[in-house]
Design a protein around this motif. Structure first.
Motif, short mmCIF file in Angstrom:
data_model
loop_
_atom_site.label_atom_id
_atom_site.label_comp_id
_atom_site.label_asym_id
_atom_site.label_seq_id
_atom_site.Cartn_x
_atom_site.Cartn_y
_atom_site.Cartn_z
N GLY A 100 -16.87 -70.92 35.29
CA GLY A 100 -16.73 -69.74 34.44
C GLY A 100 -15.73 -69.99 33.32
O GLY A 100 -15.24 -71.11 33.15
N ARG B 171 -13.19 -63.87 27.92
CA ARG B 171 -14.43 -63.20 28.33
C ARG B 171 -14.98 -62.46 27.13
O ARG B 171 -14.20 -61.90 26.34
CB ARG B 171 -14.16 -62.18 29.43
N ASP C 299 -19.09 -63.53 22.92
CA ASP C 299 -19.73 -64.28 24.00
C ASP C 299 -19.85 -65.77 23.64
O ASP C 299 -19.78 -66.63 24.52
CB ASP C 299 -21.10 -63.69 24.33
N THR D 243 -16.27 -72.18 28.55
CA THR D 243 -16.83 -72.87 29.74
C THR D 243 -17.05 -74.36 29.45
O THR D 243 -16.96 -75.18 30.34
CB THR D 243 -18.15 -72.23 30.23
N HIS E 115 -26.87 -68.11 25.90
CA HIS E 115 -27.16 -66.83 25.25
C HIS E 115 -26.09 -65.80 25.55
O HIS E 115 -25.55 -65.77 26.67
CB HIS E 115 -28.51 -66.28 25.72
N PRO E 116 -25.81 -64.93 24.57
CA PRO E 116 -24.84 -63.86 24.83
C PRO E 116 -25.40 -62.84 25.81
O PRO E 116 -26.60 -62.85 26.10
CB PRO E 116 -24.63 -63.24 23.45
N PHE F 194 -25.06 -62.74 28.84
CA PHE F 194 -25.24 -63.29 30.18
C PHE F 194 -23.89 -63.76 30.70
O PHE F 194 -22.89 -63.70 29.98
CB PHE F 194 -26.24 -64.46 30.17
N SER F 195 -23.88 -64.24 31.92
CA SER F 195 -22.63 -64.71 32.53
C SER F 195 -22.85 -66.11 33.10
O SER F 195 -23.99 -66.58 33.17
CB SER F 195 -22.25 -63.78 33.69
#
Ligand code: UDP
Length: 234
Positions: free
Chosen positions: A51, A57, A70, A77, A133-134, A136-137
């Protein structure tokens, strides 16, 4: 879990930061790296997703555009994977970092074939940059990559040692599950991985093993010893 051949290890950014909560805690990372080396030496293929919460974040800023925020998160990451990859190399493991977008000479573009090649060479493989992609996590990135590389399970190394029926920090009587179905995780909104990732794991039948990174030898024990955590079945 000795019948597993390939797993996806998800580490949170906070786990890398240890007590510091920001940046990297080298001792924590070296300890995790030694364990990854130990399981790779036993023949396990390990993909790693990290993460970005130890840096940034997307939800951190209410001022800037979410897509741009994002993007910063995804780059965080990548930094985490480059750092952890080097720590793995320092303990004697070969590594490869894949991203869903080009990062020049720093990483390779993700492809399933290239990943399989890297595993064949005995490398630990990082999936940096989330899904690319924005909105998402990295939970979703971990689920996606686990499914694509046909991993046998996702190993979720957290700050907490499993899945509880309520927050143990708030409720002293909170009960830890040894095993719980992914349907129950959904129905009871248990805190495991985010909703999108949960649905993907359910649809594609990827089990999860949730444990505390800080428990001694927790990665090795999860795969080859006595598992101390919660198994989420599918
Ligand atoms: N991120 C993203 N797309 C992804 C993965 C991550 O946009 O596929 C961004 C997002 O801003 C996120 C940050 O990267 O907040 C760090 O990822 P992590 O999963 O740690 O974030 P969290 O779920 O804790 O917000």
């Amino acid at each position: 879990m000795a019948d597993y051949k390939r797993v996806l290890l998800k580490l949170s950014g906070e786990a890398l930061a240890g007590e510091k909560r920001h940046g990297f805690d080298e001792a924590t990372c070296v300890e995790a790296a030694k364990q990854v080396k130990a399981v790779v030496d036993k023949g396990m293929e390990v993909g790693i997703v990290i993460g970005g919460g130890n840096f940034w974040r997307g939800r951190t800023s209410e001022t800037i555009d979410r897509t741009k925020a994002d993007q910063i998160g995804m780059l965080a990451t990548v930094m985490n994977c480059i750092y952890t990859s080097e720590i793995l190399r320092s303990v004697g493991l070969e590594t490869e970092i894949f991203t869903p977008f080009a990062c020049g000479s720093m990483t390779k573009l993700f492809s399933k074939d290239a990943v399989n090649e890297a595993f064949k060479c005995g490398k630990a493989v990082f999936f940096a940059g989330g899904t690319g992609h924005p909105y998402f996590s990295t939970d979703t990135g971990a689920a996606l990559r686990a499914i694509e590389i046909e991993a046998d399970a996702i190993l979720l190394a957290k700050a907490i040692d499993g899945v509880y029926d309520s927050d143990p920090k708030v409720n002293a009587n909170a009960k830890r599950y040894d095993e719980v179905t992914i349907q129950e995780v959904l129905d009871k909104k248990l805190q495991v991985i985010d909703l999108t990732a949960t649905i993907m794991c359910m649809e594609n039948k990827v089990p999860l093993l949730v444990f505390a990174l800080n428990d001694k030898d927790s990665i090795v024990n999860t795969l080859y010893g006595t598992f101390n955590g919660t198994k989420v079945t599918v």
